[in-house]
Design a protein around this motif. Structure first.
Motif, PDB file in Angstrom:
ATOM      1  N   VAL A 119       0.845  -1.197   0.000  1.00 51.59           N
ATOM      2  CA  VAL A 119       0.000   0.000   0.000  1.00 51.59           C
ATOM      3  C   VAL A 119       0.878   1.244   0.000  1.00 51.59           C
ATOM      4  CG1 VAL A 119      -1.756   1.277   1.306  1.00 51.59           C
ATOM      5  CG2 VAL A 119      -1.824  -1.223   1.225  1.00 51.59           C
ATOM      6  N   GLY A 120       0.457   2.263  -0.701  1.00 50.22           N
ATOM      7  CA  GLY A 120       1.197   3.523  -0.721  1.00 50.22           C
ATOM      8  C   GLY A 120       1.243   4.165   0.644  1.00 50.22           C
ATOM      9  N   GLY A 121       2.419   4.686   1.003  1.00 44.38           N
ATOM     10  CA  GLY A 121       2.576   5.353   2.292  1.00 44.38           C
ATOM     11  C   GLY A 121       3.934   5.062   2.897  1.00 44.38           C
ATOM     12  N   GLY A 122       4.045   5.229   4.208  1.00 38.16           N
ATOM     13  CA  GLY A 122       5.297   4.993   4.910  1.00 38.16           C
ATOM     14  C   GLY A 122       6.100   6.271   5.072  1.00 38.16           C
ATOM     15  N   HIS A 123       7.201   6.154   5.794  1.00 41.18           N
ATOM     16  CA  HIS A 123       8.023   7.320   6.092  1.00 41.18           C
ATOM     17  C   HIS A 123       9.492   7.062   5.781  1.00 41.18           C
ATOM     18  CE1 HIS A 123       4.376   8.111   8.439  1.00 41.18           C
ATOM     19  NE2 HIS A 123       4.708   9.386   8.368  1.00 41.18           N
ATOM     20  N   GLU A 124      10.213   8.137   5.584  1.00 41.18           N
ATOM     21  CA  GLU A 124      11.662   8.078   5.456  1.00 41.18           C
ATOM     22  C   GLU A 124      12.266   7.949   6.858  1.00 41.18           C
ATOM     23  OE1 GLU A 124      13.136   7.854   2.708  1.00 41.18           O
ATOM     24  OE2 GLU A 124      11.989   8.898   1.140  1.00 41.18           O
ATOM     25  N   PHE A 125      13.582   7.713   6.908  1.00 35.16           N
ATOM     26  CA  PHE A 125      14.238   7.536   8.201  1.00 35.16           C
ATOM     27  C   PHE A 125      14.202   8.781   9.078  1.00 35.16           C
ATOM     28  CE2 PHE A 125      17.485   8.615   5.038  1.00 35.16           C
ATOM     29  CZ  PHE A 125      18.037   9.767   5.592  1.00 35.16           C
ATOM     30  N   ASP A 126      13.940   9.953   8.469  1.00 36.41           N
ATOM     31  CA  ASP A 126      13.876  11.177   9.250  1.00 36.41           C
ATOM     32  C   ASP A 126      12.458  11.623   9.539  1.00 36.41           C
ATOM     33  OD1 ASP A 126      13.116  11.885   6.728  1.00 36.41           O
ATOM     34  OD2 ASP A 126      14.567  13.515   6.472  1.00 36.41           O
ATOM     35  N   GLY A 127      11.484  10.738   9.237  1.00 36.19           N
ATOM     36  CA  GLY A 127      10.096  11.050   9.548  1.00 36.19           C
ATOM     37  C   GLY A 127       9.306  11.664   8.423  1.00 36.19           C
ATOM     38  N   ARG A 128       9.959  12.031   7.295  1.00 32.56           N
ATOM     39  CA  ARG A 128       9.223  12.581   6.152  1.00 32.56           C
ATOM     40  C   ARG A 128       8.419  11.484   5.472  1.00 32.56           C
ATOM     41  NH1 ARG A 128      12.673  13.696   2.178  1.00 32.56           N
ATOM     42  NH2 ARG A 128      14.439  12.722   3.247  1.00 32.56           N
ATOM     43  N   GLU A 129       7.242  11.807   4.973  1.00 31.26           N
ATOM     44  CA  GLU A 129       6.414  10.824   4.275  1.00 31.26           C
ATOM     45  C   GLU A 129       7.069  10.400   2.962  1.00 31.26           C
ATOM     46  OE1 GLU A 129       2.431  12.018   3.457  1.00 31.26           O
ATOM     47  OE2 GLU A 129       1.687  11.522   5.459  1.00 31.26           O
ATOM     48  N   ALA A 131       5.117   8.714   0.840  1.00 30.39           N
ATOM     49  CA  ALA A 131       3.924   9.036   0.048  1.00 30.39           C
ATOM     50  C   ALA A 131       2.754   9.112   1.014  1.00 30.39           C
ATOM     51  CB  ALA A 131       3.684   7.966  -1.017  1.00 30.39           C
ATOM     52  N   PRO A 132       1.676   9.808   0.635  1.00 34.13           N
ATOM     53  CA  PRO A 132       0.491   9.819   1.507  1.00 34.13           C
ATOM     54  C   PRO A 132      -0.079   8.400   1.644  1.00 34.13           C
ATOM     55  CG  PRO A 132       0.362  11.538  -0.173  1.00 34.13           C
ATOM     56  CD  PRO A 132       1.501  10.658  -0.556  1.00 34.13           C
ATOM     57  N   LEU A 133      -0.679   8.131   2.781  1.00 38.14           N
ATOM     58  CA  LEU A 133      -1.295   6.825   2.997  1.00 38.14           C
ATOM     59  C   LEU A 133      -2.478   6.648   2.049  1.00 38.14           C
ATOM     60  CD1 LEU A 133      -1.429   4.236   4.738  1.00 38.14           C
ATOM     61  CD2 LEU A 133      -2.985   5.484   6.267  1.00 38.14           C
ATOM     62  N   ASP A 134      -2.495   5.529   1.333  1.00 37.82           N
ATOM     63  CA  ASP A 134      -3.557   5.250   0.361  1.00 37.82           C
ATOM     64  C   ASP A 134      -4.744   4.611   1.092  1.00 37.82           C
ATOM     65  OD1 ASP A 134      -5.173   4.501  -1.732  1.00 37.82           O
ATOM     66  OD2 ASP A 134      -3.543   3.755  -2.988  1.00 37.82           O
ATOM     67  N   GLU A 135      -5.612   5.454   1.611  1.00 40.07           N
ATOM     68  CA  GLU A 135      -6.726   4.965   2.421  1.00 40.07           C
ATOM     69  C   GLU A 135      -7.762   4.224   1.579  1.00 40.07           C
ATOM     70  OE1 GLU A 135      -8.379   7.842   5.031  1.00 40.07           O
ATOM     71  OE2 GLU A 135      -6.460   8.348   5.980  1.00 40.07           O
ATOM     72  N   ASP A 136      -7.959   4.639   0.346  1.00 38.65           N
ATOM     73  CA  ASP A 136      -8.927   3.953  -0.514  1.00 38.65           C
ATOM     74  C   ASP A 136      -8.484   2.505  -0.775  1.00 38.65           C
ATOM     75  OD1 ASP A 136     -10.520   6.183  -0.669  1.00 38.65           O
ATOM     76  OD2 ASP A 136      -9.641   6.910  -2.545  1.00 38.65           O
ATOM     77  N   GLU A 137      -7.188   2.317  -0.998  1.00 37.45           N
ATOM     78  CA  GLU A 137      -6.670   0.967  -1.213  1.00 37.45           C
ATOM     79  C   GLU A 137      -6.848   0.107   0.042  1.00 37.45           C
ATOM     80  OE1 GLU A 137      -4.516  -2.282  -3.088  1.00 37.45           O
ATOM     81  OE2 GLU A 137      -5.911  -0.680  -3.649  1.00 37.45           O
ATOM     82  N   LEU A 138      -6.661   0.693   1.197  1.00 35.17           N
ATOM     83  CA  LEU A 138      -6.846  -0.043   2.454  1.00 35.17           C
ATOM     84  C   LEU A 138      -8.305  -0.478   2.610  1.00 35.17           C
ATOM     85  CD1 LEU A 138      -4.593   2.083   4.811  1.00 35.17           C
ATOM     86  CD2 LEU A 138      -4.314  -0.363   4.369  1.00 35.17           C
ATOM     87  N   ARG A 139      -9.244   0.391   2.230  1.00 36.14           N
ATOM     88  CA  ARG A 139     -10.654   0.014   2.331  1.00 36.14           C
ATOM     89  C   ARG A 139     -10.976  -1.118   1.357  1.00 36.14           C
ATOM     90  NH1 ARG A 139     -10.841   5.732   2.842  1.00 36.14           N
ATOM     91  NH2 ARG A 139     -11.462   6.335   4.974  1.00 36.14           N
ATOM     92  N   ARG A 140     -10.379  -1.066   0.168  1.00 33.26           N
ATOM     93  CA  ARG A 140     -10.589  -2.142  -0.803  1.00 33.26           C
ATOM     94  C   ARG A 140     -10.043  -3.471  -0.263  1.00 33.26           C
ATOM     95  NH1 ARG A 140      -8.284  -5.264  -4.062  1.00 33.26           N
ATOM     96  NH2 ARG A 140      -6.185  -4.513  -3.574  1.00 33.26           N
ATOM     97  N   ILE A 141      -8.860  -3.406   0.351  1.00 32.59           N
ATOM     98  CA  ILE A 141      -8.251  -4.613   0.923  1.00 32.59           C
ATOM     99  C   ILE A 141      -9.119  -5.166   2.050  1.00 32.59           C
ATOM    100  CG2 ILE A 141      -6.278  -5.467   2.266  1.00 32.59           C
ATOM    101  CD1 ILE A 141      -4.563  -3.403   0.711  1.00 32.59           C
ATOM    102  N   ARG A 168      -3.470   4.548  11.632  1.00 34.18           N
ATOM    103  CA  ARG A 168      -4.597   4.930  10.770  1.00 34.18           C
ATOM    104  C   ARG A 168      -5.061   3.735   9.952  1.00 34.18           C
ATOM    105  NH1 ARG A 168      -9.291   6.656  10.089  1.00 34.18           N
ATOM    106  NH2 ARG A 168      -9.810   7.387   7.976  1.00 34.18           N
ATOM    107  N   ALA A 169      -4.102   2.952   9.441  1.00 34.73           N
ATOM    108  CA  ALA A 169      -4.464   1.762   8.669  1.00 34.73           C
ATOM    109  C   ALA A 169      -5.244   0.773   9.525  1.00 34.73           C
ATOM    110  CB  ALA A 169      -3.197   1.105   8.119  1.00 34.73           C
ATOM    111  N   ALA A 170      -4.836   0.599  10.775  1.00 29.57           N
ATOM    112  CA  ALA A 170      -5.548  -0.315  11.675  1.00 29.57           C
ATOM    113  C   ALA A 170      -6.975   0.168  11.906  1.00 29.57           C
ATOM    114  CB  ALA A 170      -4.798  -0.427  13.004  1.00 29.57           C
ATOM    115  N   ALA A 171      -7.150   1.480  12.049  1.00 30.24           N
ATOM    116  CA  ALA A 171      -8.494   2.033  12.251  1.00 30.24           C
ATOM    117  C   ALA A 171      -9.367   1.785  11.037  1.00 30.24           C
ATOM    118  CB  ALA A 171      -8.390   3.533  12.553  1.00 30.24           C
ATOM    119  N   ILE A 172      -8.817   1.935   9.839  1.00 27.23           N
ATOM    120  CA  ILE A 172      -9.585   1.703   8.608  1.00 27.23           C
ATOM    121  C   ILE A 172      -9.980   0.225   8.499  1.00 27.23           C
ATOM    122  CG2 ILE A 172      -9.400   1.645   6.083  1.00 27.23           C
ATOM    123  CD1 ILE A 172      -7.641   4.183   6.333  1.00 27.23           C
TER     124      ILE A 172
END
Length: 523
Positions: A119-129, A131-141, A168-172
């Motif tokens: 799924v799109g998302g995650g962070h770099e080692f310094d906390g920068r995204e 990519a934005p979390l792909d919430e629509d894909e999580l709902r499809r899953i 957030r993914a767990a909540a979805i």
């Protein structure tokens, strides 16, 4: 004050299941050693029945029941009773190169999951995204796996630095699957290192039903003995306890709790806070280190059932030396001990018990070092040179392992526990003192019964944001919250371990902080 202040502690080993009853002052009232059974649970029931039948036991006063069990370890090793897991990795497009579970044994991967999603998302080692979390894909899953899996494992890139995408993914997922659906998130289980943390999270998710069944079976076994209102705890692998409900969230933390129970029991029985503990059973000898009264943790990645993980594990060395270890003399005159063993059959197969297999127990009986064990007359004709060589081999095996556990060149105290500790002499090279406490054979069950409750966190913090002192206070607060969730009395909690390691390769003055909080059972 409630009169439900006695405890029953049970620890399952590969050879024996030990059980003890302690009174309100932690005095030992009753102790038994019963053979571990193939299904494990019937062995627990047998041990429980026997220890409660002991003289002086008032079962109406038992208010706490503790279980240290091999159920979760066995489930992984045997590839049985595991939940079907939907695996979600948050890290697209950065983590496509290596699939989840890529290096797992095929039969374990097949037993757990054939569903994984990137799924799109995650962070770099310094906390920068990334990519934005792909919430629509999580709902499809969520809609796709509904009814097709028993549990969900969510892992996000660098979630120990920023866990927001995981939570957030767990909540979805719960919106579609239900509030009580088992969901494991990696930031609560492992540390930095994506694949090992993901592996630990998937294993945790696969063990939820095993932990639930174990807890319910233990409660049912207690009810069968008319103990219906005791607080039930499972032992963790850091030498502390967690409530049955907490164990269902983090069942992987029960793995390797047996050796840590012995270490905690050794500390309680001797009063020592720093020592090497040598736990000799029927099949293996486990060595661990007491540091400030708790088992020292391993700093290395650990393999479980062929899967490399990086969650909390005790620093343990296991060798194939036990009371049932088979002794052989070879044509060139050399003698070997183990690693194969007759295990729990030692009382039937060893020579000193009328059997036909030469075991390590026979050697110490023939040497006159095991009073009251077996019949010395049955081993009186053993070659004295064979006995001498075999004892030297066993002693050297233990001495070498003690040296490996040391962190300095000086001598250190050694505590001998376990029913097979008759194999180890009272003096060892490089050891200041060798102590064998009363009730050494039941140290593991004592360790389970006297254990406290802990909470631990391991996170990466940026010191530029809060400064070191305030960051450590935040971490201590988080560890305290975890201890309370696990069942600790808030008024008794102490911080017993603080470790902060600067991460020079990360910006923002990043530091990995690990804090452990320990408290008494909430009474």
């Amino acid at each position: 004050m409630s009169n439900k202040d006695w405890r029953i502690g049970i620890d399952v080993g590969g050879t024996n299941t030990d059980a003890v009853v302690l009174d309100e002052n932690l005095n030992l009232i009753s102790a038994v050693k019963s053979p571990t059974t193939e299904d494990v649970m019937s062995g627990i029931e047998n041990a429980m029945e026997a220890v409660l039948a002991g003289e002086g036991v008032d079962r109406s006063r038992i208010g706490y029941a503790m279980l240290g069990t091999t159920h979760c370890t066995n489930a992984i090793v045997e590839r049985k009773r595991l939940d079907r897991v939907a695996v979600i990795r948050i890290g697209a497009p950065a983590t496509r190169a290596i699939k989840p579970m890529i290096d797992w044994p095929a039969e374990l991967r097949t037993a757990i999951s054939d569903q994984w999603f990137l799924v799109g998302g995650g962070h770099e080692f310094d906390g920068r995204e990334i990519a934005p979390l792909d919430e629509d894909e999580l709902r499809r899953i969520a809609n796709q796996v509904k009814g097709e899996c028993d549990s969900v494992a969510i892992t996000s890139v660098f979630s120990p630095v920023d866990a927001s995408h995981e939570t957030r993914a767990a909540a979805i997922m719960r919106e579609a699957l239900g509030d009580d659906f088992p969901i494991s998130i990696s930031s609560e289980i492992g540390s930095v290192s994506l694949l090992e943390r993901e592996n630990a999270t998937i294993l945790n998710a696969a063990l939820v039903d095993v932990a639930k069944t174990t807890s319910e079976s233990f409660i049912a076994a207690l009810a069968g003995e008319d103990i219906t209102d005791a607080e039930v705890y499972l032992c963790q692998n850091d030498g502390t306890l967690m409530s049955a409900e907490y164990a269902m969230r983090y069942p992987i933390l029960t793995i390797a709790c047996g050796p840590t129970n012995s270490i905690r029991g050794a500390s309680f029985l001797t009063g020592l806070k720093d020592a090497v503990v040598v736990d000799v059973g029927g099949t293996t000898t486990d060595l661990g280190v007491l540091t400030h009264g708790f088992p020292r943790e391993s700093m290395l990645a650990v393999e479980i059932g062929g899967v490399r993980t990086n969650f909390r594990m005790p620093d343990i060395i296991s060798i194939g030396l036990g009371g049932g270890s088979i002794v052989r003399q070879h044509e060139d005159g050399t003698v070997t001990v183990g690693p194969d063993s007759v295990g729990y059959r030692v009382t039937k197969e060893a020579l000193c018990f009328g059997g036909h297999t030469l075991t390590a127990t026979d050697i110490v009986v023939a040497a006159g070092a095991a009073e009251g064990v077996g019949d010395p007359a049955l081993v009186a004709d053993l070659d004295p040179e064979l006995v001498k060589k075999a004892r030297a081999v066993m002693t050297e095996m233990v001495e070498n392992c003690v040296d490996r556990m040391k962190t300095s060149a000086g001598d250190i105290d050694v505590i001998l526990v376990g029913g097979g500790s008759i194999l180890v002499p009272s003096e060892l090279e490089g050891v200041a003192r060798v102590l064998k406490p009363n009730n050494f054979g039941e140290a593991n069950a004592v360790g389970s019964a006297i254990s406290q409750v802990s909470g631990q966190i391991e996170r990466v913090f940026s010191l530029d944001k809060l400064g070191r002192a305030e960051t450590l206070e935040v971490a201590k607060g988080l560890a305290t919250e975890e201890a309370i969730k696990a069942g600790a009395d808030p008024d008794s909690i102490q911080i017993v371990e603080v470790e902060d390691v600067p991460l020079a390769y990360l910006p923002g003055n990043a530091t990995r902080v690990r804090v452990k909080a320990v408290g008494d059972l909430k009474i």
